[in-house]
Write an enzyme that holds these catalytic residues in place. Sequence first.
Site, PDB file in Angstrom:
ATOM      1  N   THR A   1     -26.424  18.930 104.044  1.00 19.87           N
ATOM      2  CA  THR A   1     -25.921  20.241 104.387  1.00 19.87           C
ATOM      3  C   THR A   1     -27.205  20.961 104.512  1.00 19.87           C
ATOM      4  OG1 THR A   1     -24.609  22.267 103.979  1.00 19.87           O
ATOM      5  CG2 THR A   1     -25.400  20.976 102.112  1.00 19.87           C
TER       6      THR A   1
ATOM      7  N   ARG B   1     -23.703  16.180 114.542  1.00 18.21           N
ATOM      8  CA  ARG B   1     -22.881  15.162 113.572  1.00 18.21           C
ATOM      9  C   ARG B   1     -21.396  15.785 113.356  1.00 18.21           C
ATOM     10  NH1 ARG B   1     -25.836  16.449 107.765  1.00 18.21           N
ATOM     11  NH2 ARG B   1     -27.758  15.897 108.996  1.00 18.21           N
ATOM     12  N   HIS B   2     -21.039  16.893 113.558  1.00 16.75           N
ATOM     13  CA  HIS B   2     -19.691  17.113 113.278  1.00 16.75           C
ATOM     14  C   HIS B   2     -19.122  18.075 114.351  1.00 16.75           C
ATOM     15  CE1 HIS B   2     -21.807  20.282 111.568  1.00 16.75           C
ATOM     16  NE2 HIS B   2     -22.123  19.938 110.358  1.00 16.75           N
TER      17      HIS B   2
ATOM     18  N   ASN C   1     -15.997  28.254 107.272  1.00 17.17           N
ATOM     19  CA  ASN C   1     -16.707  27.191 108.073  1.00 17.17           C
ATOM     20  C   ASN C   1     -15.884  25.983 108.162  1.00 17.17           C
ATOM     21  OD1 ASN C   1     -18.260  25.012 108.325  1.00 17.17           O
ATOM     22  ND2 ASN C   1     -20.315  26.332 107.986  1.00 17.17           N
TER      23      ASN C   1
ATOM     24  N   ARG D   1     -25.051  21.510 115.175  1.00 17.23           N
ATOM     25  CA  ARG D   1     -26.343  20.781 114.778  1.00 17.23           C
ATOM     26  C   ARG D   1     -26.993  20.013 115.970  1.00 17.23           C
ATOM     27  NH1 ARG D   1     -26.661  20.496 108.946  1.00 17.23           N
ATOM     28  NH2 ARG D   1     -28.450  19.150 109.344  1.00 17.23           N
TER      29      ARG D   1
ATOM     30  N   HIS E   1     -17.095  23.929 102.764  1.00 19.49           N
ATOM     31  CA  HIS E   1     -16.700  22.803 101.960  1.00 19.49           C
ATOM     32  C   HIS E   1     -15.500  22.844 101.089  1.00 19.49           C
ATOM     33  CE1 HIS E   1     -17.209  19.267  99.247  1.00 19.49           C
ATOM     34  NE2 HIS E   1     -17.322  18.773 100.247  1.00 19.49           N
TER      35      HIS E   1
ATOM     36  N   HIS F   1     -23.064  29.593 100.790  1.00 18.76           N
ATOM     37  CA  HIS F   1     -23.507  28.224 100.530  1.00 18.76           C
ATOM     38  C   HIS F   1     -23.096  27.847  98.878  1.00 18.76           C
ATOM     39  CE1 HIS F   1     -25.608  24.431 100.803  1.00 18.76           C
ATOM     40  NE2 HIS F   1     -25.753  24.628  99.504  1.00 18.76           N
TER      41      HIS F   1
HETATM   42  N1  PXP Z   1     -23.565  29.568 105.254  1.00 14.28           N
HETATM   43  C1  PXP Z   1     -24.378  28.710 105.854  1.00 14.28           C
HETATM   44  C2  PXP Z   1     -25.566  29.543 106.678  1.00 14.28           C
HETATM   45  C3  PXP Z   1     -24.377  27.241 105.910  1.00 14.28           C
HETATM   46  O1  PXP Z   1     -25.219  26.548 106.502  1.00 14.28           O
HETATM   47  C4  PXP Z   1     -23.439  26.678 105.189  1.00 14.28           C
HETATM   48  C5  PXP Z   1     -23.092  25.126 105.356  1.00 14.28           C
HETATM   49  O2  PXP Z   1     -22.816  24.696 106.446  1.00 14.28           O
HETATM   50  C6  PXP Z   1     -22.466  27.508 104.663  1.00 14.28           C
HETATM   51  C7  PXP Z   1     -22.560  28.940 104.651  1.00 14.28           C
HETATM   52  C8  PXP Z   1     -21.013  26.870 104.152  1.00 14.28           C
HETATM   53  O3  PXP Z   1     -21.490  26.217 102.747  1.00 14.28           O
HETATM   54  P1  PXP Z   1     -20.390  25.544 102.199  1.00 14.28           P
HETATM   55  O4  PXP Z   1     -19.873  24.250 102.916  1.00 14.28           O
HETATM   56  O5  PXP Z   1     -21.170  24.984 100.910  1.00 14.28           O
HETATM   57  O6  PXP Z   1     -19.390  26.516 101.581  1.00 14.28           O
END
Ligand code: PXP
Length: 246
Positions: free
Chosen positions: A100, A49-50, A7, A45, A214, A191
């Site tokens: 987030t 925002r990004h 991501n 989004r 992240h 996440h």
């Molecule tokens: N999966 C989903 C559906 C998300 O919304 C996010 C955050 O944008 C992520 C994965 C990635 O999460 P992280 O940035 O905490 O790795």
Amino acid sequence: MALLGVNIDHVATVRQARRTDEPDPVWAAVEAELGGADGITVHLREDRRHINDRDVRLLRQSVGVKLNLEMSIAPEIVDIACDVRPDQATLVPERREELTTEGGLDIIKHRDRVQGAVERLRERGITVSAFIEPIPDQIKASAGVGFSAVELWTGAFAHADKPDETRAALDTLARGIDVGREVGLEVLGGHGLTYRNIAPIAAMPGFTEFNIGHSIVSRAVFVGMREAVRLMKELLERHAPPEARS
Ligand code: PXP
């Protein structure tokens, strides 16, 4: 071994801090692919925002691996997704004030609106995944409204700070994987996953893919995106369940 979706939203976050044109998430996607990413994930989004519309359209043209668009079920965003046609759309809840995505989409509460969005996306040939909490009724409801995959929220595991909380979160995810497979869904996870906490999650049989953002972008600040992705791939391989190792 589970695939890695990278991501790259927070590359765009840095760009937007100055409302300029660098760093470019399109470049980041190229570097992530060269590091071994199996997919590129971005979240368009509603408040932009990004990631913005230009990014999504250029990524559709340039990404050679799976392009996964995280999105709300807002009609404007569904229209854009139907036009751009990512390989996969992941439906997520969205609140403007959140830092987030917090928790999963409530498929049961929003069943009719979710089903409408799923049908429109599927008609365009897009694989549709639901980002949900690992709750059996939510997983079954996802299969019921036509999703072919679920991404289980790994936040409870990531935020756990006591061994028994960690154990309980892993057990809940394992049960979620079983339920998902029983109802014919592909099961992904995401996440809050990081280089430090990925080992027990990578070792769970049944996850087909992880979406990680992240932590990889943070590491990329120091070692570059290509190397950051390579390092995460190495951990996924090292900790994969024995039957899934390549
Ligand atoms: N999966 C989903 C559906 C998300 O919304 C996010 C955050 O944008 C992520 C994965 C990635 O999460 P992280 O940035 O905490 O790795």
